[in-house]
Each structure stands twice: as C-alpha cells, then as structure tokens.
Design an enzyme around this catalytic site. Structure first.
Site, PDB file in Angstrom:
ATOM      1  N   LEU A  21     -32.938 -52.669  16.641  1.00  0.00           N
ATOM      2  CA  LEU A  21     -34.267 -53.517  16.746  1.00  0.00           C
ATOM      3  C   LEU A  21     -36.045 -53.346  16.396  1.00  0.00           C
ATOM      4  CD1 LEU A  21     -32.693 -52.245  19.915  1.00  0.00           C
ATOM      5  CD2 LEU A  21     -32.195 -54.970  19.678  1.00  0.00           C
ATOM      6  N   ARG A 138     -38.120 -49.202  22.896  1.00  0.00           N
ATOM      7  CA  ARG A 138     -39.197 -47.865  23.641  1.00  0.00           C
ATOM      8  C   ARG A 138     -40.228 -47.731  24.658  1.00  0.00           C
ATOM      9  NH1 ARG A 138     -38.689 -43.378  18.622  1.00  0.00           N
ATOM     10  NH2 ARG A 138     -38.009 -42.938  20.847  1.00  0.00           N
ATOM     11  N   GLU A 174     -47.296 -44.224  19.182  1.00  0.00           N
ATOM     12  CA  GLU A 174     -46.161 -43.309  18.394  1.00  0.00           C
ATOM     13  C   GLU A 174     -45.995 -42.221  18.223  1.00  0.00           C
ATOM     14  OE1 GLU A 174     -43.744 -45.684  17.497  1.00  0.00           O
ATOM     15  OE2 GLU A 174     -44.679 -47.028  18.656  1.00  0.00           O
ATOM     16  N   ARG A 213     -47.291 -49.073  14.317  1.00  0.00           N
ATOM     17  CA  ARG A 213     -48.131 -49.171  14.980  1.00  0.00           C
ATOM     18  C   ARG A 213     -48.359 -48.296  15.894  1.00  0.00           C
ATOM     19  NH1 ARG A 213     -41.603 -48.102  14.383  1.00  0.00           N
ATOM     20  NH2 ARG A 213     -40.849 -50.237  13.944  1.00  0.00           N
ATOM     21  N   HIS A 249     -44.129 -45.017  10.201  1.00  0.00           N
ATOM     22  CA  HIS A 249     -44.716 -44.024  10.831  1.00  0.00           C
ATOM     23  C   HIS A 249     -45.242 -43.016   9.878  1.00  0.00           C
ATOM     24  CE1 HIS A 249     -42.706 -44.292  14.378  1.00  0.00           C
ATOM     25  NE2 HIS A 249     -43.790 -44.706  15.023  1.00  0.00           N
ATOM     26  N   CYS A 370     -37.770 -37.291  12.501  1.00  0.00           N
ATOM     27  CA  CYS A 370     -37.463 -38.379  14.053  1.00  0.00           C
ATOM     28  C   CYS A 370     -37.475 -37.110  14.841  1.00  0.00           C
ATOM     29  CB  CYS A 370     -36.877 -39.651  13.537  1.00  0.00           C
ATOM     30  SG  CYS A 370     -37.475 -40.470  11.939  1.00  0.00           S
TER      31      CYS A 370
END
Length: 448
Positions: A21, A138, A174, A213, A249, A370
């Site tokens: 995704l 998300r 994020e 992001r 990220h 993460c």
C-alpha cells in the site's frame, strides 16, 4: 530530576498482511501479496520490547487499531450488516478493503510528534497525532491514536494533547519519524530537529519520483503547538534524491539519541549548513553534537534502504553506554555489518550492537525505529503514565498468551472479507483494552 526515554512500541494487529500500500516504501511494494503471519509478527515485536525492558530501559506498549475499519467502508457507500459490507468491498473494491484492513498503526514512529516538558514553554509534554495525509490507509489512524495517547498520558498537569493537523497536502505530517531531539539528559532542554521533504510556500526543491510526505509547513505548525522557541529548534530538508531512492522518512536515513546523530552522507539537503546550525544551537545548552556520518563508499543509499541500517534505535543503557538496535537484515549485508562493527570501535558513545529478527515488519517496510515512539519523561511524568502499558515479565506473558488466543498464523488479502476475522479482531482488541486499562478507545466499543 532524572529523565527517561520511554520507547512505546506498536503491537502488531491481527490483520497484518502484505498489500504493497505504501508507494515510496520499496520493501512494502516488493512483498505485495505475500502470505503474512500476524501471530509471528506480534511475537517478534513483543520479544524486542521485552529484551529492551530486560536491559533496564523503560518500555511501553501501544495498541493496534480496529481493522477492517467498517465505519469508513460505510461512509464510502457499502451497506448492510458487517458481513455484507465486507463481501461488497471485496467484490467491488478489494484494494480499498485492503487499505481499510491495514495493520500499519504498528509503526508508532508515525503515531505522533512528542515534545518533552523541558523544551515546551508551559512545562508540559506535548503530543500531536500525525495526520498521515499522504496515504489513505494511514490517514484514518489519527482519531484513535489521539484517544489511545490520552488514555495513556491522562493527566492535564503533565500532558497536553493536540488534534492532528488539517487533512490536506500542505500540512502533511508523518510524526516522529521525521523528528529528532539532540541534547544531554532527557529531562533537560534539548534541540528539536524537524526534517521535512518539501516546502509548499517558497520551496523550489522536491523529489521527482516519490512523494515528500512531511512538509515544512506541518513541522512549523507542530513547533508552534508545542510552544517551542526558535533558539532551540531547527528545520532541515531531507535530500530529495534520497527520497527518490526509497527514503520515505528521515528515520530511514538518520537516527539520533541524546548528543549523537547517526546519519548518511547524503541524508540532508545542504548538510554542512544544517549540521552547523544544530551544533550552534546545541552549544547554547552546553552540549556538543557527536555526528557519525556514514560515507556512501562504505554504505550506499540502496543498502541503507534494503537493510534499514538507519531505521535503528540508539539507546542509552543504565551503565551510560549506548547500544544500536538493528534488524537481522543489517547483519546479513556484508558492507553494512562491516561498517557497524567498525563504528563501535570509533570511540563514540555507541559501543554495542544488538540484532533482532523483525522479518514480518521488515517485509512490510518497517524496521526497529518504525515500531517505536520515543517519549522523554521526568520522574513525575513517568509516575503519571498509565502503568498497565509498561512492559514487565507479567505483561510479556499475558500479551503472548493473548496473541496465542486471538491471532492467525497466516493471512492473505482474500481472508480480509471473512466476517470471522472481524469478530476475532474485535474480541482481541476488547480484551486488550482491559488488559492495558485503556477504556473504550475503539469505534466498535463506542457504538450505541
């Protein structure tokens, strides 16, 4: 007053599956449609939590979210009872059902941005849930994330909670995956470093292949909400070229702990100037930056992305030394493993490597960093945290037994339409919220 960094790891949810995704996250895309093992994924995460608690570190647990997310499916036009809604979604929009079944809340580095009380003008710990605007699967997390955080940090004297930023690209946020804090003791003032991928107003540099992001505008809004002053705040742009190589990220290309910043040679745009600003602002609090820059001729960006070398955790042990927590994939790569072993001989505070098998998470694009949200607390604030979420021997056994009762050992996208999976998940989460003393934080618990 003593300070602590508490790592709150995300417990992997019962619907953990591989759907690819996350465009821009190459590991996620690569393993799309593989058969997953939710039970193993949850147990791998619990083993990491327990191991860190056994080192004498403070370790907390953050819960999975309710999935499949039936309220959003109904909002999008699927009708009938739960089983009918699931069947319609699988028939007409299977990718949508997959998105609304994602267990991505396990990666709690994206849950929120946290500013400790030592840095905030009002002397409270500030939390802002990330809107995660860039990915639909998300973007539905923020409301429940806020409720969970308020249930854990439920004392207005010590903790301040803010709503997620507006759900528009301008304020794409994020969370802590793009936020570092550099200084000395966790309970004392430090320098907060916000890393962004793109600036909408006045910015002219952006990645071309993959999305940026995190925006500068979002980072600046968080700093205002958290009452941070400009003398101890830095805004740095991540290099767009590394974003286009899969560094979605900052925590895929850099990680910090106290005065240490471990980063790649190409992590930031205008890196020399950025590090100089961090050094100057750290000097104002009588701290010296220890920058460990990994040259590209030792570790390429591609190898960093493949092994998640920088998606590691650097933790200060009770004896004062630092350990770096890396996934098994880092040990399997000869270049990365050689560099790590050389690094711990360099005389920096990092003198130990610990390796964890997080294969299930790694295949979906998330490594050790993460899976954790860092919360720096002083003694009084730690005493005000809901104690039921803090890892210990009893909780470890309890949660493993809970996983054994409720989780499947294999899951495919086709299984997401099974009404029994929905019931299994809700039963599991209902029981978990009691174990951890959270109250009714899930939509199904609030119906009626």
């Amino acid at each position: 007053m003593l300070g602590y960094e508490v790592n709150f790891d995300g417990l992997v949810g019962p619907t953990h599956h591989y759907a690819g995704l996350s465009f821009g996250n190459e590991a996620s895309t690569k393993h799309s449609n593989n058969v997953s093992n939710p039970k193993l994924a949850a147990k791998q995460g619990l083993l990491k939590m327990k191991a860190l608690a056994d080192l004498g570190l403070k370790q907390g647990v953050l819960v999975p979210q309710e999935r499949p997310h039936l309220p959003r499916l109904r909002q999008l036009g699927f009708q009938g009872n739960d089983a009918q809604v699931l069947a319609q979604a699988m028939k007409y929009a299977p990718q949508l059902l997959s998105s609304l079944s994602s267990a991505s809340s396990m990666w709690t580095a994206n849950a929120a941005t946290v500013s400790p009380s030592a840095d905030s003008a009002d002397g409270r710990v500030h939390f802002t849930a990330a809107n995660l605007n860039n990915k639909f699967h998300r973007s539905i997390e923020a409301e429940t994330t806020s409720q969970v955080l308020q249930a854990i940090f439920n004392n207005q004297r010590h903790f301040a909670h803010h709503e997620a930023l507006p759900q528009v690209a301008l304020f794409g946020d994020e969370g802590a995956a793009n936020h570092n804090r550099l200084g000395g003791d966790y309970a004392k003032r430090s320098v907060q470093v916000f890393v962004y991928g793109q600036q909408h107003y006045g910015g002219d540099v952006a990645p071309q292949r993959y999305p940026a992001r995190q925006t500068r505008e979002a980072s600046e809004a968080i700093a205002r909400l958290h009452q941070l002053d400009g003398q101890h705040t830095v805004f740095v742009q991540q290099h767009p070229d590394v974003i286009d190589q899969g560094v979605f990220h900052n925590d895929v290309i850099a990680v910090s702990n106290q005065q240490v910043l471990f980063h790649h040679q190409h992590a930031f745009l205008n890196q020399h100037q950025a590090l100089d600003e961090i050094r100057r602002k750290m000097a104002s609090i009588e701290q010296e930056l220890i920058a460990i820059e990994v040259p590209s001729d030792r570790v390429s960006v591609a190898d960093a992305v493949q092994t998640y070398l920088f998606n590691s955790q650097i933790l200060t042990r009770p004896d004062g030394g630092m350990s770096i927590i890396v996934p098994e994939e880092s040990r399997q790569n000869p270049q990365v493993w050689a560099y790590l072993n050389d690094m711990i001989q360099m005389g920096t505070p990092i003198d130990d490597i610990k390796v964890f098998d997080l294969r299930e998470s790694m295949r979906n694009g998330g490594g050790p960093a993460c899976l954790r949200l860092r919360v720096a607390l002083n003694e009084q604030e730690l005493a005000a945290v809901n104690p039921k979420v803090l890892m210990n021997d009893v909780l470890f056994v309890t949660l493993n037994q809970w996983v054994d009762r409720h989780y499947r050992d294999q899951l495919t996208q086709h299984d997401l339409a099974d009404p029994q999976l929905l019931m299994e998940s809700r039963t599991a989460l209902d029981e978990l919220s009691v174990i951890l003393g959270l109250g009714s934080v899930y939509p199904f618990q609030q119906q009626g």
